[in-house]
Design an enzyme around this catalytic site. Structure first.
Site, mmCIF file in Angstrom:
data_model
loop_
_atom_site.group_PDB
_atom_site.id
_atom_site.type_symbol
_atom_site.label_atom_id
_atom_site.label_comp_id
_atom_site.label_asym_id
_atom_site.label_seq_id
_atom_site.Cartn_x
_atom_site.Cartn_y
_atom_site.Cartn_z
ATOM 1 C CE LYS A 121 -3.700 2.343 2.534
ATOM 2 N NZ LYS A 121 -4.601 2.292 3.711
ATOM 3 C CE LYS B 106 -6.404 2.070 -0.669
ATOM 4 N NZ LYS B 106 -7.065 2.097 0.659
ATOM 5 C CE1 TYR C 120 -15.139 3.039 -2.894
ATOM 6 C CE2 TYR C 120 -13.317 3.448 -4.406
ATOM 7 C CZ TYR C 120 -13.802 3.331 -3.114
ATOM 8 O OH TYR C 120 -12.949 3.494 -2.047
ATOM 9 C CE LYS D 279 -3.566 8.088 6.806
ATOM 10 N NZ LYS D 279 -4.732 7.177 6.745
ATOM 11 C CB SER E 138 -11.412 7.299 -3.683
ATOM 12 O OG SER E 138 -10.190 7.787 -3.142
ATOM 13 N NE ARG F 87 -5.777 9.517 3.351
ATOM 14 C CZ ARG F 87 -4.524 9.707 2.988
ATOM 15 N NH1 ARG F 87 -4.133 10.908 2.582
ATOM 16 N NH2 ARG F 87 -3.649 8.718 3.026
#
Length: 332
Positions: free
Chosen positions: A202, A256, A321, A225, A282, A212
């Protein structure tokens, strides 16, 4: 494989591209609803369905409507659903205790889906960011995201989800040693059948922004992060992390983001030969939708092509999605 081909005109590669029937016969990869995992956002309340502005067509749903949507997706042929909670800000704390509350949003949604669509596989997310007042996937101490204390919390979260009926645990936190700790705990507590689909590679990506927003973590996040998610410039490191997670007990692995990292998907599949998944995140989804809404691309064709690219790169399945929309098109 070393290609062998006769010289022109004995070889005319266009022969096998001349009609839809012939193209179908020689197609190397295909896309079916079986390849799809549908990520969904669950929120508190009853009979609530609210749009996520930065993700056109994506909704936050209350538990009752999540169960209804899951049943509809199952009837379309989508085999799995993945839950992400939109946690009330009042429940976000320094100790993240809501993460392993047996009656938190995610665990209530697991039970509701299992009642509405018992055969559907339910996947969960394991990370502290939806419950952390700091917006991070782990505990923050003196400005540092600490590893071992976070792993202890993630194990409690894992067990709560398994006890609620989750089929697949999806650790997305990128802490060191968490897969072994989770696997040991699952075995010890009698959850031998629960699978781990580890977010092994990731990346610290800018493609996550709309997600988010969807889980309400954007405003809470302090800093970035990069001390636990991967550097986008690294590929060999991803292979080491995947190998580590498999050695610790992961059943499947995840890359990812998705399409910008197809090289990682291909390397992982070729090197390890295990069930390999990617997350069409996303930002990828939002860009396709935005361009389609502006008339710049054919949204349906790009949606299908983008997912077929994951299959070509070696993925066994994709979190997307688009899952219900794709299933409808493929069924038609």
């Amino acid at each position: 494989m070393k290609p062998t081909i006769a010289p022109f005109p004995a070889a005319r590669p266009r022969r096998v591209r001349q009609t839809p029937a012939i193209r179908a016969l020689v197609r190397e990869n295909t896309l079916t609803p079986d390849d799809l995992i549908w990520p969904v956002f669950v929120r508190d309340g009853v009979n609530i369905e609210e749009p996520v502005p930065s993700m056109p067509g994506v909704m936050r749903r209350s538990v009752d409507l999540i169960a209804k949507a899951a049943k509809e997706a199952w009837e379309l042929g989508v085999p799995a659903i993945c839950l992400f909670p939109y946690t009330d800000p009042s429940l976000k704390t320094e100790d993240c205790a809501e993460a392993w509350n047996p009656d938190n949003l995610c665990n209530r949604a697991i039970r509701a889906i299992k009642e509405a669509a018992p055969e559907m596989a339910v996947m969960t997310d394991v990370a502290l960011d939806p419950y952390n007042i700091n917006g991070h996937d782990g505990f923050v101490e003196n400005g540092e995201i600490v590893n071992d204390r976070t792993v202890e919390a993630l194990v409690k979260m894992t067990l709560a989800q398994a006890e609620a009926g989750a089929d697949i645990i999806g650790p997305s936190d990128m802490m060191d040693g968490r897969i072994k700790a989770m696997r040991d705990a699952l075995e010890a507590e009698g959850h031998q059948k629960v699978m781990i689909l580890s977010y092994s590679a990731k990346y610290a990506s800018s493609y996550y922004g709309p997600f988010r927003d969807a889980v309400g973590a954007s405003g809470a996040l302090t800093g970035d992060k990069k001390t636990y998610q991967m550097d986008p410039g690294n590929s060999d490191e991803a292979m080491r992390l995947i190998q580590r997670d498999l050695n610790e007990g992961a059943d499947m692995v995840m890359i990812k983001p998705g399409q910008p990292y197809l090289d990682i998907c291909r390397r992982a599949k070729d090197m390890f030969g295990v069930p390999t998944f990617a997350y069409q995140v996303s930002g990828e989804y939002a860009m396709i939708q935005a361009a389609a809404q502006n008339g710049w691309i054919d949204g349906e064709k790009i949606m299908l092509e983008s997912l077929l690219c994951f299959k070509r790169a070696g993925c066994d399945g994709v979190l997307t999605y688009f899952a219900p929309a794709v299933a409808r098109l493929l069924n038609d």
